[in-house]
Design an enzyme around this catalytic site. Sequence first.
Site, PDB file in Angstrom:
ATOM      1  N   ASP A  67       4.394  11.560   9.117  1.00 23.65           N
ATOM      2  CA  ASP A  67       3.209  12.141   8.423  1.00 23.65           C
ATOM      3  C   ASP A  67       2.033  12.170   9.438  1.00 23.65           C
ATOM      4  O   ASP A  67       2.064  11.575  10.419  1.00 23.65           O
ATOM      5  CB  ASP A  67       2.884  11.019   7.275  1.00 23.65           C
ATOM      6  CG  ASP A  67       3.017   9.615   7.617  1.00 23.65           C
ATOM      7  OD1 ASP A  67       3.112   9.211   8.658  1.00 23.65           O
ATOM      8  OD2 ASP A  67       3.340   8.722   6.730  1.00 23.65           O
ATOM      9  N   ASN A 137       3.822  -0.508  -1.916  1.00 20.28           N
ATOM     10  CA  ASN A 137       3.886   0.205  -3.125  1.00 20.28           C
ATOM     11  C   ASN A 137       5.319   0.870  -3.241  1.00 20.28           C
ATOM     12  O   ASN A 137       5.464   1.793  -3.934  1.00 20.28           O
ATOM     13  CB  ASN A 137       2.711   1.076  -3.540  1.00 20.28           C
ATOM     14  CG  ASN A 137       2.462   2.307  -2.482  1.00 20.28           C
ATOM     15  OD1 ASN A 137       3.301   2.406  -1.557  1.00 20.28           O
ATOM     16  ND2 ASN A 137       1.519   3.200  -2.594  1.00 20.28           N
ATOM     17  N   HIS A 139       6.206   3.321  -0.714  1.00 21.76           N
ATOM     18  CA  HIS A 139       6.226   4.770  -0.173  1.00 21.76           C
ATOM     19  C   HIS A 139       6.877   4.673   0.950  1.00 21.76           C
ATOM     20  O   HIS A 139       7.158   3.606   1.697  1.00 21.76           O
ATOM     21  CB  HIS A 139       4.890   5.186  -0.085  1.00 21.76           C
ATOM     22  CG  HIS A 139       4.146   4.572   0.900  1.00 21.76           C
ATOM     23  ND1 HIS A 139       2.656   4.720   0.962  1.00 21.76           N
ATOM     24  CD2 HIS A 139       4.319   3.884   2.125  1.00 21.76           C
ATOM     25  CE1 HIS A 139       2.254   4.103   2.222  1.00 21.76           C
ATOM     26  NE2 HIS A 139       3.128   3.554   2.843  1.00 21.76           N
ATOM     27  N   GLU A 144       3.919   8.800  -2.122  1.00 23.59           N
ATOM     28  CA  GLU A 144       3.339   7.847  -3.041  1.00 23.59           C
ATOM     29  C   GLU A 144       4.086   7.719  -4.220  1.00 23.59           C
ATOM     30  O   GLU A 144       4.835   8.707  -4.651  1.00 23.59           O
ATOM     31  CB  GLU A 144       1.901   7.793  -3.253  1.00 23.59           C
ATOM     32  CG  GLU A 144       0.898   7.943  -1.904  1.00 23.59           C
ATOM     33  CD  GLU A 144       0.770   6.541  -1.363  1.00 23.59           C
ATOM     34  OE1 GLU A 144       1.571   5.948  -1.489  1.00 23.59           O
ATOM     35  OE2 GLU A 144      -0.182   6.400  -0.646  1.00 23.59           O
TER      36      GLU A 144
HETATM   37  P1  PGA Z   1       3.267  -0.984   7.961  1.00 22.46           P
HETATM   38  O1  PGA Z   1       3.070   0.371   7.123  1.00 22.46           O
HETATM   39  O2  PGA Z   1       4.219  -0.733   8.827  1.00 22.46           O
HETATM   40  O3  PGA Z   1       1.969  -0.918   8.682  1.00 22.46           O
HETATM   41  O4  PGA Z   1       3.332  -1.997   7.113  1.00 22.46           O
HETATM   42  C1  PGA Z   1       4.574   0.659   6.529  1.00 22.46           C
HETATM   43  C2  PGA Z   1       4.200   2.103   5.610  1.00 22.46           C
HETATM   44  O5  PGA Z   1       2.974   2.180   4.948  1.00 22.46           O
HETATM   45  O6  PGA Z   1       4.814   2.789   5.580  1.00 22.46           O
END
Ligand code: PGA
Length: 264
Positions: A67, A137, A139, A144
């Site tokens: 992304d 959450n 994702h 999302e």
């Molecule tokens: P993080 O993010 O590794 O910074 O916890 C993971 C994500 O949002 O996919």
Amino acid sequence: MEVIIVAREEDVAKIAADRVQQQIHQKRDSVLGLATGGTPLRLYDELESRVQKKSISFAAVTTFNLDEYVGLPPDHRQSYAYYMDKHLFSRIDIDREKTFLPSCPDRKYVTRTCEDFEQALRASGGIELQILGIGTNGHIGFNEPTSSLRSSTRVKTLTKQTVRDNSRFFRSGEEQPSLGITMGIGTILKSKRALLIATGNGKATALAQAIEGPLSAMCPASALQLHPNATFVIDIDAASRLSQRAYYLWVMASKDRLERSAEG
Ligand code: PGA
């Protein structure tokens, strides 16, 4: 699904690096899917150190990132292109021409960017090993909750929770984008292998929903239940809400015993 639970964050990075190394040893021109965020940083350190020791080479590897924020040029210090350059690409022997992110500095071109990205993915032959993190959450990428389980690369509006979780990377007063382009869940499910890494208590609920909860668009990572070859490598804290934790540890111990007896 394979669930590997380890004691420390360092072990998550080492096991993930082992999987990347195996993939590249099997096929030196592998196509990898990469992730950003806090979790993969140790993995990228580990990969850099293996490149320095010459145990692995990315010279023939192609990468696609999950992304990118819409509206940020690749040289913006908050863009994922900048992150990848800083934390991985500038430190390993990869050919930059073979690294792809869905970069879209001008939001006028989002549709075209998504189409070109999917086209480049198809032309590469598809992702052989996809590295994933997980949001608090649930994702994966910027898919999302309520994302279509068969979605392809497209624009998503980030949830307030994701914006809040990622605000730690932005300076105070710095504008934080609320739109992202992300590989779709359908795109991720087309990868040959998926490897999700997660550490810390903050991910425990999302992981329990992803691994043991119902298949649901409310927890996009639960779509990995449909993936033919998905592995979760997580630390003890991230595993703390898994009801079948003892079973996963038992499976790991059985595999170890089998491997040792095969070697002996
Ligand atoms: P993080 O993010 O590794 O910074 O916890 C993971 C994500 O949002 O996919």
